[in-house]
Design a protein around this motif. Structure first.
Motif, PDB file in Angstrom:
ATOM      1  N   PRO A  18      62.590  22.741  34.627  1.00  0.00           N
ATOM      2  CA  PRO A  18      63.771  23.546  34.350  1.00  0.00           C
ATOM      3  C   PRO A  18      64.593  23.738  35.620  1.00  0.00           C
ATOM      4  CG  PRO A  18      61.791  24.556  33.427  1.00  0.00           C
ATOM      5  CD  PRO A  18      61.350  23.411  34.287  1.00  0.00           C
ATOM      6  N   PRO A  19      65.893  23.764  35.520  1.00  0.00           N
ATOM      7  CA  PRO A  19      66.721  23.790  34.302  1.00  0.00           C
ATOM      8  C   PRO A  19      67.214  22.406  33.879  1.00  0.00           C
ATOM      9  CG  PRO A  19      68.117  24.284  36.156  1.00  0.00           C
ATOM     10  CD  PRO A  19      66.722  24.042  36.720  1.00  0.00           C
ATOM     11  N   GLN A  20      66.643  21.329  34.407  1.00  0.00           N
ATOM     12  CA  GLN A  20      67.136  19.983  34.111  1.00  0.00           C
ATOM     13  C   GLN A  20      67.225  19.659  32.617  1.00  0.00           C
ATOM     14  OE1 GLN A  20      68.714  17.794  36.104  1.00  0.00           O
ATOM     15  NE2 GLN A  20      68.587  19.512  37.523  1.00  0.00           N
ATOM     16  N   PRO A  21      66.192  19.972  31.798  1.00  0.00           N
ATOM     17  CA  PRO A  21      66.329  19.649  30.365  1.00  0.00           C
ATOM     18  C   PRO A  21      67.543  20.316  29.718  1.00  0.00           C
ATOM     19  CG  PRO A  21      64.046  20.081  30.894  1.00  0.00           C
ATOM     20  CD  PRO A  21      64.842  20.455  32.114  1.00  0.00           C
ATOM     21  N   MET A  22      67.790  21.579  30.053  1.00  0.00           N
ATOM     22  CA  MET A  22      68.933  22.277  29.459  1.00  0.00           C
ATOM     23  C   MET A  22      70.247  21.687  29.959  1.00  0.00           C
ATOM     24  SD  MET A  22      69.708  26.307  28.971  1.00  0.00           S
ATOM     25  CE  MET A  22      70.521  26.821  30.453  1.00  0.00           C
ATOM     26  N   LEU A  23      70.336  21.404  31.251  1.00  0.00           N
ATOM     27  CA  LEU A  23      71.573  20.834  31.799  1.00  0.00           C
ATOM     28  C   LEU A  23      71.866  19.468  31.185  1.00  0.00           C
ATOM     29  CD1 LEU A  23      71.167  21.809  35.558  1.00  0.00           C
ATOM     30  CD2 LEU A  23      72.597  22.916  33.821  1.00  0.00           C
ATOM     31  N   ARG A  24      70.840  18.629  31.041  1.00  0.00           N
ATOM     32  CA  ARG A  24      71.031  17.302  30.438  1.00  0.00           C
ATOM     33  C   ARG A  24      71.474  17.428  28.977  1.00  0.00           C
ATOM     34  NH1 ARG A  24      66.460  13.463  30.336  1.00  0.00           N
ATOM     35  NH2 ARG A  24      68.057  11.869  30.235  1.00  0.00           N
ATOM     36  N   THR A  25      70.868  18.379  28.272  1.00  0.00           N
ATOM     37  CA  THR A  25      71.199  18.580  26.860  1.00  0.00           C
ATOM     38  C   THR A  25      72.640  19.045  26.706  1.00  0.00           C
ATOM     39  OG1 THR A  25      68.895  19.085  26.320  1.00  0.00           O
ATOM     40  CG2 THR A  25      70.585  19.849  24.760  1.00  0.00           C
ATOM     41  N   LEU A  26      73.054  20.024  27.498  1.00  0.00           N
ATOM     42  CA  LEU A  26      74.423  20.536  27.407  1.00  0.00           C
ATOM     43  C   LEU A  26      75.435  19.462  27.783  1.00  0.00           C
ATOM     44  CD1 LEU A  26      73.916  24.130  28.850  1.00  0.00           C
ATOM     45  CD2 LEU A  26      74.247  23.470  26.450  1.00  0.00           C
ATOM     46  N   ALA A  27      75.113  18.628  28.773  1.00  0.00           N
ATOM     47  CA  ALA A  27      76.014  17.529  29.159  1.00  0.00           C
ATOM     48  C   ALA A  27      76.138  16.519  28.017  1.00  0.00           C
ATOM     49  CB  ALA A  27      75.502  16.847  30.422  1.00  0.00           C
ATOM     50  N   ALA A  28      75.035  16.209  27.357  1.00  0.00           N
ATOM     51  CA  ALA A  28      75.069  15.264  26.238  1.00  0.00           C
ATOM     52  C   ALA A  28      75.878  15.834  25.073  1.00  0.00           C
ATOM     53  CB  ALA A  28      73.648  14.926  25.782  1.00  0.00           C
ATOM     54  N   LEU A  29      75.769  17.133  24.848  1.00  0.00           N
ATOM     55  CA  LEU A  29      76.524  17.768  23.760  1.00  0.00           C
ATOM     56  C   LEU A  29      78.025  17.725  24.007  1.00  0.00           C
ATOM     57  CD1 LEU A  29      74.295  20.838  22.899  1.00  0.00           C
ATOM     58  CD2 LEU A  29      74.899  18.951  21.364  1.00  0.00           C
ATOM     59  N   GLU A  30      78.434  17.786  25.266  1.00  0.00           N
ATOM     60  CA  GLU A  30      79.860  17.741  25.586  1.00  0.00           C
ATOM     61  C   GLU A  30      80.516  16.470  25.070  1.00  0.00           C
ATOM     62  OE1 GLU A  30      81.070  18.404  29.614  1.00  0.00           O
ATOM     63  OE2 GLU A  30      79.864  20.219  29.783  1.00  0.00           O
ATOM     64  N   SER A  31      79.807  15.351  25.173  1.00  0.00           N
ATOM     65  CA  SER A  31      80.388  14.070  24.756  1.00  0.00           C
ATOM     66  C   SER A  31      80.066  13.709  23.305  1.00  0.00           C
ATOM     67  CB  SER A  31      79.902  12.951  25.686  1.00  0.00           C
ATOM     68  OG  SER A  31      78.495  12.814  25.599  1.00  0.00           O
ATOM     69  N   LEU A  32      79.257  14.533  22.644  1.00  0.00           N
ATOM     70  CA  LEU A  32      78.878  14.259  21.256  1.00  0.00           C
ATOM     71  C   LEU A  32      80.015  14.653  20.316  1.00  0.00           C
ATOM     72  CD1 LEU A  32      76.211  13.317  19.771  1.00  0.00           C
ATOM     73  CD2 LEU A  32      75.859  15.735  19.277  1.00  0.00           C
ATOM     74  N   PRO A  33      80.433  13.756  19.432  1.00  0.00           N
ATOM     75  CA  PRO A  33      81.505  14.095  18.488  1.00  0.00           C
ATOM     76  C   PRO A  33      81.094  15.234  17.543  1.00  0.00           C
ATOM     77  CG  PRO A  33      81.119  11.720  18.538  1.00  0.00           C
ATOM     78  CD  PRO A  33      80.005  12.362  19.293  1.00  0.00           C
ATOM     79  N   GLU A  34      82.056  16.014  17.131  1.00  0.00           N
ATOM     80  CA  GLU A  34      81.834  17.111  16.190  1.00  0.00           C
ATOM     81  C   GLU A  34      81.180  16.568  14.918  1.00  0.00           C
ATOM     82  OE1 GLU A  34      81.952  21.115  16.004  1.00  0.00           O
ATOM     83  OE2 GLU A  34      82.962  19.998  17.583  1.00  0.00           O
ATOM     84  N   GLY A  35      80.180  17.276  14.409  1.00  0.00           N
ATOM     85  CA  GLY A  35      79.499  16.861  13.186  1.00  0.00           C
ATOM     86  C   GLY A  35      78.325  15.928  13.422  1.00  0.00           C
ATOM     87  N   GLU A  36      78.168  15.441  14.651  1.00  0.00           N
ATOM     88  CA  GLU A  36      77.053  14.537  14.976  1.00  0.00           C
ATOM     89  C   GLU A  36      75.809  15.344  15.352  1.00  0.00           C
ATOM     90  OE1 GLU A  36      76.992  11.025  14.876  1.00  0.00           O
ATOM     91  OE2 GLU A  36      78.848  11.396  13.778  1.00  0.00           O
ATOM     92  N   THR A  37      74.663  14.643  15.383  1.00  0.00           N
ATOM     93  CA  THR A  37      73.382  15.268  15.688  1.00  0.00           C
ATOM     94  C   THR A  37      72.788  14.700  16.966  1.00  0.00           C
ATOM     95  OG1 THR A  37      72.951  15.641  13.337  1.00  0.00           O
ATOM     96  CG2 THR A  37      71.049  15.681  14.800  1.00  0.00           C
ATOM     97  N   LEU A  38      72.237  15.586  17.784  1.00  0.00           N
ATOM     98  CA  LEU A  38      71.535  15.213  19.009  1.00  0.00           C
ATOM     99  C   LEU A  38      70.079  15.593  18.828  1.00  0.00           C
ATOM    100  CD1 LEU A  38      71.462  14.365  22.045  1.00  0.00           C
ATOM    101  CD2 LEU A  38      71.978  16.754  22.587  1.00  0.00           C
ATOM    102  N   LEU A  39      69.178  14.644  19.057  1.00  0.00           N
ATOM    103  CA  LEU A  39      67.745  14.918  19.034  1.00  0.00           C
ATOM    104  C   LEU A  39      67.264  14.975  20.471  1.00  0.00           C
ATOM    105  CD1 LEU A  39      66.524  12.458  16.255  1.00  0.00           C
ATOM    106  CD2 LEU A  39      66.792  14.916  16.073  1.00  0.00           C
ATOM    107  N   ILE A  40      66.550  16.041  20.823  1.00  0.00           N
ATOM    108  CA  ILE A  40      65.973  16.116  22.160  1.00  0.00           C
ATOM    109  C   ILE A  40      64.463  16.341  22.044  1.00  0.00           C
ATOM    110  CG2 ILE A  40      68.100  16.959  23.224  1.00  0.00           C
ATOM    111  CD1 ILE A  40      66.777  19.736  23.388  1.00  0.00           C
ATOM    112  N   ILE A  41      63.742  15.857  23.038  1.00  0.00           N
ATOM    113  CA  ILE A  41      62.304  16.074  23.116  1.00  0.00           C
ATOM    114  C   ILE A  41      62.048  16.791  24.440  1.00  0.00           C
ATOM    115  CG2 ILE A  41      60.017  15.024  23.133  1.00  0.00           C
ATOM    116  CD1 ILE A  41      61.332  12.533  21.846  1.00  0.00           C
ATOM    117  N   ASN A  42      61.423  17.960  24.355  1.00  0.00           N
ATOM    118  CA  ASN A  42      61.134  18.770  25.535  1.00  0.00           C
ATOM    119  C   ASN A  42      59.638  19.035  25.636  1.00  0.00           C
ATOM    120  OD1 ASN A  42      63.900  18.980  25.860  1.00  0.00           O
ATOM    121  ND2 ASN A  42      63.933  21.200  25.966  1.00  0.00           N
TER     122      ASN A  42
END
Length: 68
Positions: A10-34
């Motif tokens: 931590p906090p790398q998993p959260m930072l990576r996840t939030l960065a990926a969400l920024e570029s994810l189109p609205e309505g799409e799904t992001l799967l993360i494994i922590n």
């Protein structure tokens, strides 16, 4: 989109996840494994209006499905 955050401190998993969400189109799904349940991430996701479902895996990791 799938993001494997295992092995990161931590906090790398959260930072990576939030960065990926920024570029994810609205309505799409992001799967993360922590390695651990992302308690602080849930608050951020709720504030962003993202829905999320968490499932503990057999190896003790957590699979989180986040819909933007």
């Amino acid at each position: 989109m799938k993001l494997d955050n295992r092995g990161l401190e931590p906090p790398q998993p959260m930072l990576r996840t939030l960065a990926a969400l920024e570029s994810l189109p609205e309505g799409e799904t992001l799967l993360i494994i922590n390695d651990r349940r992302p308690m602080f991430l849930y608050e951020q996701l709720d504030e962003m209006g993202c829905s999320h479902v968490t499932a503990e895996q057999e190896d003790g990791s957590f699979l989180i499905e986040i819909k933007k």
